[in-house]
Design a protein around this motif. Sequence first.
Motif, PDB file in Angstrom:
ATOM      1  N   CYS A 122       1.114  -1.042  -0.362  1.00 13.93           N
ATOM      2  CA  CYS A 122       0.075  -0.264  -0.382  1.00 13.93           C
ATOM      3  C   CYS A 122       1.056   1.095   0.322  1.00 13.93           C
ATOM      4  O   CYS A 122       2.106   0.586   0.122  1.00 13.93           O
ATOM      5  CB  CYS A 122      -1.252  -0.054   1.466  1.00 13.93           C
ATOM      6  N   PHE A 123       0.177   2.232  -0.495  1.00 12.08           N
ATOM      7  CA  PHE A 123       1.152   3.358  -0.487  1.00 12.08           C
ATOM      8  C   PHE A 123       1.095   4.889   1.398  1.00 12.08           C
ATOM      9  O   PHE A 123       2.250   4.845   1.339  1.00 12.08           O
ATOM     10  CB  PHE A 123       0.208   4.345  -1.532  1.00 12.08           C
ATOM     11  N   ASP A 124       0.195   3.930   2.129  1.00 12.47           N
ATOM     12  CA  ASP A 124       0.539   4.718   3.487  1.00 12.47           C
ATOM     13  C   ASP A 124      -0.828   4.170   3.642  1.00 12.47           C
ATOM     14  O   ASP A 124      -2.074   3.749   3.075  1.00 12.47           O
ATOM     15  CB  ASP A 124       0.142   6.088   3.356  1.00 12.47           C
ATOM     16  N   ALA A 125      -0.542   3.618   4.520  1.00 10.82           N
ATOM     17  CA  ALA A 125      -1.737   2.753   5.609  1.00 10.82           C
ATOM     18  C   ALA A 125      -2.714   3.906   6.775  1.00 10.82           C
ATOM     19  O   ALA A 125      -2.207   4.828   6.942  1.00 10.82           O
ATOM     20  CB  ALA A 125      -0.604   2.359   7.087  1.00 10.82           C
ATOM     21  N   ALA A 126      -4.065   3.366   6.367  1.00 15.42           N
ATOM     22  CA  ALA A 126      -4.888   4.317   7.519  1.00 15.42           C
ATOM     23  C   ALA A 126      -4.212   4.409   8.891  1.00 15.42           C
ATOM     24  O   ALA A 126      -3.530   3.744   9.868  1.00 15.42           O
ATOM     25  CB  ALA A 126      -6.414   3.692   7.655  1.00 15.42           C
ATOM     26  N   LEU A 185      11.650   2.935  11.151  1.00 15.27           N
ATOM     27  CA  LEU A 185      11.105   3.903  11.417  1.00 15.27           C
ATOM     28  C   LEU A 185       9.976   4.794  11.120  1.00 15.27           C
ATOM     29  O   LEU A 185      11.024   5.364  10.113  1.00 15.27           O
ATOM     30  CB  LEU A 185      11.789   4.853  12.774  1.00 15.27           C
ATOM     31  N   TYR A 186       8.731   4.451  11.524  1.00 12.51           N
ATOM     32  CA  TYR A 186       7.719   5.446  10.400  1.00 12.51           C
ATOM     33  C   TYR A 186       7.036   6.704  11.006  1.00 12.51           C
ATOM     34  O   TYR A 186       7.087   6.826  12.892  1.00 12.51           O
ATOM     35  CB  TYR A 186       6.781   4.452  10.640  1.00 12.51           C
ATOM     36  N   GLY A 187       7.481   7.654  10.795  1.00 13.15           N
ATOM     37  CA  GLY A 187       6.806   9.257  11.998  1.00 13.15           C
ATOM     38  C   GLY A 187       5.690   8.855  12.047  1.00 13.15           C
ATOM     39  O   GLY A 187       5.174   9.876  13.006  1.00 13.15           O
ATOM     40  N   ASP A 188       4.786   8.270  12.079  1.00  8.52           N
ATOM     41  CA  ASP A 188       3.099   7.838  11.637  1.00  8.52           C
ATOM     42  C   ASP A 188       2.848   6.812  11.837  1.00  8.52           C
ATOM     43  O   ASP A 188       3.563   6.111  11.893  1.00  8.52           O
ATOM     44  CB  ASP A 188       2.565   8.608  10.883  1.00  8.52           C
ATOM     45  N   LYS A 189       2.078   6.593  11.300  1.00  6.65           N
ATOM     46  CA  LYS A 189       0.788   5.470  12.456  1.00  6.65           C
ATOM     47  C   LYS A 189       2.266   4.097  10.436  1.00  6.65           C
ATOM     48  O   LYS A 189       2.018   4.006   9.630  1.00  6.65           O
ATOM     49  CB  LYS A 189      -0.449   4.838  10.772  1.00  6.65           C
ATOM     50  N   ALA A 190       2.689   2.770  11.379  1.00 10.53           N
ATOM     51  CA  ALA A 190       3.888   2.309  10.909  1.00 10.53           C
ATOM     52  C   ALA A 190       2.460   1.178   9.855  1.00 10.53           C
ATOM     53  O   ALA A 190       1.683   1.462  10.182  1.00 10.53           O
ATOM     54  CB  ALA A 190       3.921   1.351  11.676  1.00 10.53           C
TER      55      ALA A 190
END
Length: 452
Positions: free
Chosen positions: A233-237, A286-291
Motif C-alpha cells: 500500500c501507498f500509506d496505511a490508514a 522507523l515510521y513518523g506516523d502510523k506504521a
Amino acid sequence: MHIFISHSSRDAEFADSVCRLLEGSGHNCFIAPKDIRPGREYAEVIIDGITGADIMLLLLSEESNRSQHVFREVERAVSSHVPIVVYKMEEVELTKSLSYFLMVNQWIDGTKDRDLDRILEVINGQAAGRGRIQKKEQNTSEDRSRKKKTILFFAFFIGCVLLMSASFAIWQGMHRKNEADRKEEQSAEEFVPGDKVTLGTYEGEPIEWLVLHLSEDKLQAILISEKIITMKCFDAAESGTYNSYKGTDYWKTTPKPSVAAFARGSNLWADANIRTWLNSEKHIVLYGDKAPDSGAMSEKKNGYSTEPGFLCNFSKEERAVLREKSIFTVGNILTDSYGINTEDRVFLLSEEELVWFGEADISIYAVPTEAAVTQDKTKWYEAYSLSFGLEEYIWLLRDPWEDSASACKAVSNGYGGEKLISVEAGAEGFGIRPAICVDCRALSELLGSENR
C-alpha cells in the motif's frame, strides 16, 4: 517569442505537435516535462518557465479543464501578467476556477478542426505587437544610449587590455583541467535510454533496471525497475483500521477529504509509508506516523511494518552510485501550496514523468516478478489481470488523484483502454515499481569492477 505551453499530460502528443510547429517558425517553447532536467526542482522550473514567457498557450480539453497542474499554471501566469491564448480543443464547461482567470483572454476555436496554422497566426500576431512596443521604447532611449557609448568605449578598451593578460594565464590552467576532465568522462560507459542494468536485490533476486531518462549532460540517469517488484500500500490508514475513524464505518459512505486521509491513508508522497520504506537502509524502519501494519490496510494483508528497508538489499558500493534527487509532487485537495518538494534516493514516478517512456521507446506497462506474486496475500493480480488474460499489472505513481486526500494515481494494466486509474492509499495489493537517480560515471565504474 518565448511561449509556455500549458496542457494535460493526456494531450501530450498534440502539445508536442504544436511545439514543433511553433519552434519550426522561430519561436521558443517551454513544455513540461521535456524542458525539466533531472535534479531540478519541478515547481521552480515551472514557475521560471511561466514568468520568463512572453505568452502562455493553454490547450483546453476536458482533461486540462480538470487538471490541478493546469489551474496552478494559469493562476501563476495571471499573477505574473503573462497574456494567455486559449486553444479550445473540445467543448468543455469551464470549472469556476478557470473561468475566473480566462474570461478576458484571446480564444481560438479548434473544436471543429485542429487548424494549427490558426495558432501560429495568432502567436505571430502577438509577436508583431510586442515588436512594435519594443521598437517605440528603443527610440525613446536611443539618445541617452548614444551619449553613454563614447565614455564606455574608452573604459572598455582599457579594461580589455588588462583582461586579456589575466585571461591568458587563467586559460592555460583551465585547459589543463578540462583535458583531464574529458579523459575521465570518456573512460565512463555511455548509457542510453532502454539499457538494462542490474543493481541491488529484493526477495533474494537481482533487480533489473531500465535506463529511462538521462540528464542533459548525461552525467545522471533515472532508472526504473523493469518489473513490479512487490505489492504494497501507498500509506496505511492513520486511524489504525481501514475505512474506520472515531467509531464511524466508511465502507458504505464517503468520508470528507480530511477524514479520508485518516480512514483510508494519505495520498501525499511526503507523508507516505512507501516513501519511508523505499528510502530506508535500516533493518528496523522507523515510521513518523502510523506504521504500515496489515490491520490498517483494506484487506488486512501485506503489512510491511517489520520488513527491512528497501535499500538494505543494496551493498554499500551500490548505494554509493545513488544520488539524492529533488522530487516535486503536487499537493492534494487539503494542501494550500502548489506542491511539495522532497529529497529522495528512491521514488515512484509522477504522471508528468510518464512521457519519458515514450521518449525512451519503453512500454509503460509492466509485469510483476514471481517473488512479488508469491509475496502478495491479496491475490488481486489474479483477479485484476490473469482472469482477463493479461500478464501486465497495475502499479502506483506518487501523484494524488485530483480532488481527493486518499486516492493515488496508478498506471493501469491496459484493460478497458484507460492509462491511469485511481487507487486508495491503503489498498495493499497493487504494484510498486521504484525509480532511482544514479551517477552515470560511478555506475559505469561499479559495473566495470564487477565484470573484471
